[in-house]
Design a protein around this motif. Sequence first.
Motif, PDB file in Angstrom:
ATOM      1  N   THR A   1      -2.743   7.509  -0.179  1.00  0.00           N
ATOM      2  CA  THR A   1      -0.894   7.839  -0.593  1.00  0.00           C
ATOM      3  C   THR A   1      -0.386   7.499  -0.316  1.00  0.00           C
ATOM      4  OG1 THR A   1      -0.916   8.337   1.942  1.00  0.00           O
ATOM      5  CG2 THR A   1      -1.839  10.507   0.765  1.00  0.00           C
ATOM      6  N   GLY A   2      -0.817   6.057   0.116  1.00  0.00           N
ATOM      7  CA  GLY A   2       0.511   4.497   0.095  1.00  0.00           C
ATOM      8  C   GLY A   2       1.146   5.398   1.372  1.00  0.00           C
ATOM      9  N   LEU A   3       1.130   6.233   1.928  1.00  0.00           N
ATOM     10  CA  LEU A   3       1.730   6.604   3.284  1.00  0.00           C
ATOM     11  C   LEU A   3       1.571   5.718   4.040  1.00  0.00           C
ATOM     12  CD1 LEU A   3       2.441  10.308   2.618  1.00  0.00           C
ATOM     13  CD2 LEU A   3       4.141   9.124   2.254  1.00  0.00           C
ATOM     14  N   ALA A   4       2.631   5.647   5.182  1.00  0.00           N
ATOM     15  CA  ALA A   4       2.278   5.310   6.157  1.00  0.00           C
ATOM     16  C   ALA A   4       1.507   5.172   7.243  1.00  0.00           C
ATOM     17  CB  ALA A   4       3.466   4.544   6.766  1.00  0.00           C
ATOM     18  N   PRO A   5       0.553   4.289   7.588  1.00  0.00           N
ATOM     19  CA  PRO A   5      -0.726   4.959   8.674  1.00  0.00           C
ATOM     20  C   PRO A   5      -0.040   6.361   9.639  1.00  0.00           C
ATOM     21  CG  PRO A   5      -1.256   2.929   8.443  1.00  0.00           C
ATOM     22  CD  PRO A   5      -0.236   2.935   7.737  1.00  0.00           C
ATOM     23  N   ALA A   6       1.446   5.459  10.396  1.00  0.00           N
ATOM     24  CA  ALA A   6       1.761   6.812  11.618  1.00  0.00           C
ATOM     25  C   ALA A   6       2.128   8.014  11.086  1.00  0.00           C
ATOM     26  CB  ALA A   6       2.837   5.964  11.948  1.00  0.00           C
ATOM     27  N   THR A   7       2.892   7.617   9.530  1.00  0.00           N
ATOM     28  CA  THR A   7       3.180   9.340   8.575  1.00  0.00           C
ATOM     29  C   THR A   7       2.208  10.301   8.637  1.00  0.00           C
ATOM     30  OG1 THR A   7       4.958   8.141   7.640  1.00  0.00           O
ATOM     31  CG2 THR A   7       4.268  10.080   6.775  1.00  0.00           C
TER      32      THR A   7
ATOM     33  N   ILE B   1      -4.546  18.045 -11.140  1.00  0.00           N
ATOM     34  CA  ILE B   1      -6.027  17.583 -10.203  1.00  0.00           C
ATOM     35  C   ILE B   1      -5.358  17.795  -8.940  1.00  0.00           C
ATOM     36  CG2 ILE B   1      -5.493  15.431 -10.864  1.00  0.00           C
ATOM     37  CD1 ILE B   1      -8.757  14.980 -10.416  1.00  0.00           C
ATOM     38  N   ASP B   2      -4.184  17.401  -8.937  1.00  0.00           N
ATOM     39  CA  ASP B   2      -3.782  17.038  -6.651  1.00  0.00           C
ATOM     40  C   ASP B   2      -2.999  18.301  -6.761  1.00  0.00           C
ATOM     41  OD1 ASP B   2      -0.363  15.449  -8.346  1.00  0.00           O
ATOM     42  OD2 ASP B   2      -1.624  17.895  -8.185  1.00  0.00           O
ATOM     43  N   GLY B   3      -3.244  19.489  -7.406  1.00  0.00           N
ATOM     44  CA  GLY B   3      -2.931  20.671  -6.927  1.00  0.00           C
ATOM     45  C   GLY B   3      -1.752  20.869  -6.379  1.00  0.00           C
ATOM     46  N   ALA B   4      -0.543  19.645  -6.699  1.00  0.00           N
ATOM     47  CA  ALA B   4       0.553  19.949  -5.959  1.00  0.00           C
ATOM     48  C   ALA B   4       1.589  21.558  -6.395  1.00  0.00           C
ATOM     49  CB  ALA B   4       1.651  18.627  -6.615  1.00  0.00           C
ATOM     50  N   ALA B   5       2.318  21.450  -5.693  1.00  0.00           N
ATOM     51  CA  ALA B   5       3.501  23.234  -5.537  1.00  0.00           C
ATOM     52  C   ALA B   5       4.254  22.616  -6.696  1.00  0.00           C
ATOM     53  CB  ALA B   5       3.668  23.435  -4.039  1.00  0.00           C
ATOM     54  N   ALA B   6       5.676  23.235  -6.134  1.00  0.00           N
ATOM     55  CA  ALA B   6       6.559  22.745  -7.048  1.00  0.00           C
ATOM     56  C   ALA B   6       6.994  21.455  -6.687  1.00  0.00           C
ATOM     57  CB  ALA B   6       7.621  24.604  -7.116  1.00  0.00           C
ATOM     58  N   PRO B   7       7.708  20.494  -7.765  1.00  0.00           N
ATOM     59  CA  PRO B   7       8.802  19.584  -7.343  1.00  0.00           C
ATOM     60  C   PRO B   7       9.162  19.531  -6.181  1.00  0.00           C
ATOM     61  CG  PRO B   7       8.507  19.928  -9.310  1.00  0.00           C
ATOM     62  CD  PRO B   7       8.357  21.092  -8.957  1.00  0.00           C
TER      63      PRO B   7
ATOM     64  N   GLN C   1       2.264  17.229   0.974  1.00  0.00           N
ATOM     65  CA  GLN C   1       1.660  17.729  -0.277  1.00  0.00           C
ATOM     66  C   GLN C   1       1.272  16.769  -1.031  1.00  0.00           C
ATOM     67  OE1 GLN C   1       1.947  20.583  -1.271  1.00  0.00           O
ATOM     68  NE2 GLN C   1       4.309  21.678  -1.885  1.00  0.00           N
ATOM     69  N   ARG C   2       1.404  15.431  -0.633  1.00  0.00           N
ATOM     70  CA  ARG C   2       0.289  13.935  -1.495  1.00  0.00           C
ATOM     71  C   ARG C   2      -0.793  14.358  -0.290  1.00  0.00           C
ATOM     72  NH1 ARG C   2       2.647   9.308  -3.987  1.00  0.00           N
ATOM     73  NH2 ARG C   2       4.594  10.876  -3.401  1.00  0.00           N
ATOM     74  N   VAL C   3      -0.811  14.254   1.053  1.00  0.00           N
ATOM     75  CA  VAL C   3      -1.957  14.195   1.394  1.00  0.00           C
ATOM     76  C   VAL C   3      -2.789  15.828   1.331  1.00  0.00           C
ATOM     77  CG1 VAL C   3      -2.430  14.737   3.959  1.00  0.00           C
ATOM     78  CG2 VAL C   3      -0.614  13.751   3.608  1.00  0.00           C
ATOM     79  N   LEU C   4      -2.565  16.901   1.126  1.00  0.00           N
ATOM     80  CA  LEU C   4      -3.142  17.945   1.013  1.00  0.00           C
ATOM     81  C   LEU C   4      -3.798  17.341  -0.623  1.00  0.00           C
ATOM     82  CD1 LEU C   4      -1.075  21.064   2.409  1.00  0.00           C
ATOM     83  CD2 LEU C   4      -3.263  20.104   2.824  1.00  0.00           C
TER      84      LEU C   4
ATOM     85  N   THR D   1     -10.854   9.413   6.176  1.00  0.00           N
ATOM     86  CA  THR D   1     -10.600   8.846   7.500  1.00  0.00           C
ATOM     87  C   THR D   1      -9.048   8.722   7.324  1.00  0.00           C
ATOM     88  OG1 THR D   1     -10.146   6.746   7.243  1.00  0.00           O
ATOM     89  CG2 THR D   1     -12.039   7.240   8.190  1.00  0.00           C
ATOM     90  N   GLN D   2      -8.572   8.717   8.344  1.00  0.00           N
ATOM     91  CA  GLN D   2      -6.365   8.824   7.698  1.00  0.00           C
ATOM     92  C   GLN D   2      -6.690   7.346   7.811  1.00  0.00           C
ATOM     93  OE1 GLN D   2      -4.052  10.152  11.604  1.00  0.00           O
ATOM     94  NE2 GLN D   2      -5.885  11.315  12.331  1.00  0.00           N
ATOM     95  N   ALA D   3      -6.804   6.378   7.619  1.00  0.00           N
ATOM     96  CA  ALA D   3      -7.058   5.480   7.357  1.00  0.00           C
ATOM     97  C   ALA D   3      -7.513   5.754   5.523  1.00  0.00           C
ATOM     98  CB  ALA D   3      -7.754   4.680   8.006  1.00  0.00           C
ATOM     99  N   ASP D   4      -8.628   6.424   5.140  1.00  0.00           N
ATOM    100  CA  ASP D   4      -7.941   5.910   3.588  1.00  0.00           C
ATOM    101  C   ASP D   4      -7.029   7.205   3.258  1.00  0.00           C
ATOM    102  OD1 ASP D   4     -11.013   4.963   4.291  1.00  0.00           O
ATOM    103  OD2 ASP D   4     -11.616   7.439   4.229  1.00  0.00           O
ATOM    104  N   LEU D   5      -6.764   8.105   3.526  1.00  0.00           N
ATOM    105  CA  LEU D   5      -5.763   8.952   3.962  1.00  0.00           C
ATOM    106  C   LEU D   5      -4.680   8.291   2.927  1.00  0.00           C
ATOM    107  CD1 LEU D   5      -5.742  11.893   5.395  1.00  0.00           C
ATOM    108  CD2 LEU D   5      -6.090  11.915   2.834  1.00  0.00           C
TER     109      LEU D   5
END
Lengths: 396, 396
Positions: free
Chosen positions: A53-59, A7-13, A28-31, A45-49
């Motif tokens: 994703t569990g990533l920092a907002p600035a990232t 489902i996440d469509g990740a490419a090669a790890p 990849q995680r964002v996409l 929104t970027q905040a949703d993302l």
Amino acid sequence: MPPTTRIDGAAAPAAPGSTASLRVANQQRVLGVLRQITHEDDPVTQADLARRTGLAPATVSGIVRELDAARMVTTEPGRGRRGTTVRIARSAGLVAGVDFGHSHLSVAVADLTGTVLAEVRRPLHPGHDHRDGLALARQLLDGVLAEHTHAGEHLRAVGLGLPAPITDGVVRSSAILPGWVGIDAAAAAGEAFGAPVHTENDANLGALAEHRRGVARGTASSVFVKISSGVGAGIVLEDRIFRGSGGTAGEVGHLTLDEQGPVCRCGSRGCLEAYASIPTIQQMMAGQLPDATLDDVVAAARGGNVAALRSFEDAGLHLGWGVASVVNLLNPDLVVIGGELARAGDLLLDSVRLGLRRHALDAVAATPVLASTLGERASLVGAAILAAEQVELLPG
Amino acid sequence: MPPTTRIDGAAAPAAPGSTASLRVANQQRVLGVLRQITHEDDPVTQADLARRTGLAPATVSGIVRELDAARMVTTEPGRGRRGTTVRIARSAGLVAGVDFGHSHLSVAVADLTGTVLAEVRRPLHPGHDHRDGLALARQLLDGVLAEHTHAGEHLRAVGLGLPAPITDGVVRSSAILPGWVGIDAAAAAGEAFGAPVHTENDANLGALAEHRRGVARGTASSVFVKISSGVGAGIVLEDRIFRGSGGTAGEVGHLTLDEQGPVCRCGSRGCLEAYASIPTIQQMMAGQLPDATLDDVVAAARGGNVAALRSFEDAGLHLGWGVASVVNLLNPDLVVIGGELARAGDLLLDSVRLGLRRHALDAVAATPVLASTLGERASLVGAAILAAEQVELLPG
């Protein structure tokens, strides 16, 4: 194991353990999140993302800037208290879905979320040679692309559905499309379309489509039973198509219901397919409504013809028996009934549910049995989603 | 979704995207490989570990040093050209497997690779109260631990197998162990053993054991059919136990073979269980060998008693029909026949294979059907493996 659709469509790890791989992995995680946001969903929104994703907002905001510059995403300034929203862009790529049925061909163009942008459907003779089928598909696809796409939008992949078991891209024995048997469909279609082709059994595609976009959305496991000229099933487990060891999982149509029943083309006897399919319904009604189409029999049943009612009831009870075997073994969240016979609606489904209750263990006898919401487009939509999810969004 | 068992036994995933989480993740990765190396395997060297984890050799040797200091692993200097070998240490923790059968109780102690170090088995009345069963299990476990373990080795977890469907640790309706129905087995056993308890259906545990240590080792998907007083199956898909939406997947014993057959305790008719189980065999032979045990009937068949031969043949043909439904739907790599009835060996299995060929699609009719190699220990070994794989090796 054949490849499975993620489902996440990740490419090669990313190369394990390396710090350097983190940046690409984070993109990849964002996409991966963005390609789950269809046009029917509210944009994120970027905040949703950041949250998803569990990533920092600035990232996230750095990544969105990079992806925007690469024309992979489009952003839209927020209104009121809502921040800037982000969507995957059409310029990130397009995909096609191609679905060969028993007597039709459908072609769709979709974006990388698998959302269909345009589609066409044509009748096709069941006995056609695969080359002619592919040539027509190419012609239809070219037409749709010319009419509905803009400069800079390019085809990244094609999903191809066929009503047959497929192993490693090769069509195995199928009584439904004799002009395709033994053909390496992935290779032949790759040549016809000039893009990477991902082949899949049509019932598996229906299961994928209902899971991602239809009545099974939000469940972890579902089974899609497709009843048309034959009976097949697609199985989604833990959000992925389950194909089994050799790619033939889901052959519900050849469950033995009566070992003394009619000999089947598969070499067994009394297969479910002999009790529940369009030809079976037509045969049951041959005395009363000779040469009736499925729609004729449905109309007769709705008009009160008790024989027509009985034909759907008996087909439904037998289907329910087969569905009971599926839920006893797999305990899915949901069973979806699709294919042309699903046009009979509750004429069929009420009896499927009754058959399920009679043959399943009490704990699973109330497993929901619902009609496909994508209807006869399910396999086509699934083909587009399959292609979209197989596209590598970034080099790994 | 209920939790699923992972072969790599990884603990909670590292916080996504953070560089700081890499070190713990890399330790987990090394331990994850080590806990797959059983005592029957050759020990791995640090070079093997680097290759199998994808980590740099220097990183691996640093991690091994840390884990050795923490007494999580033991190392042994290499001989000749072979480098230092590494094994997970008993001092990293021990686990117990506890298996309640229809009329027995087995208890085992194992290390964190799931390798059984010692075990005991006692008869137990089917009608026992669950509290009495757990008290006996605790007593047996204390005895085994006292005799076979050393100072500093401590019990980390218990795997508990029961011949019943289990959802969220609670035993659902079971005609086999009435003294357990409706009991929160995980909670009751946690109190009895003073350690975290992981409960699981016995057929699922047999499937896990055959997949990790038995005849299904090296396959991605296998189905373990356990035939004793009833018939159940455990399903391993992509290396994990598959439990389904509510934890009841694998109920092969209640596939309907004849809708006019005998009414079953499950509320359906003509269930597979009515045609293939130990009571069925005994009933078929009641006229000729009254009060015969399974072993009596097996002995009679091996001695040429044609009625005894026929009883296994008919049970096998019906089992083959059920197995055909499983392979048509799931297309596993392998089917394993276990439980007490498997003691009949080829008396039963030849007919299972014939039944499979008669009822399955040609593409899957030759799916291997093999006897369990772990025999009646399968569920016990599976309970120990389940517990071992659930132990968090390091704080996440």
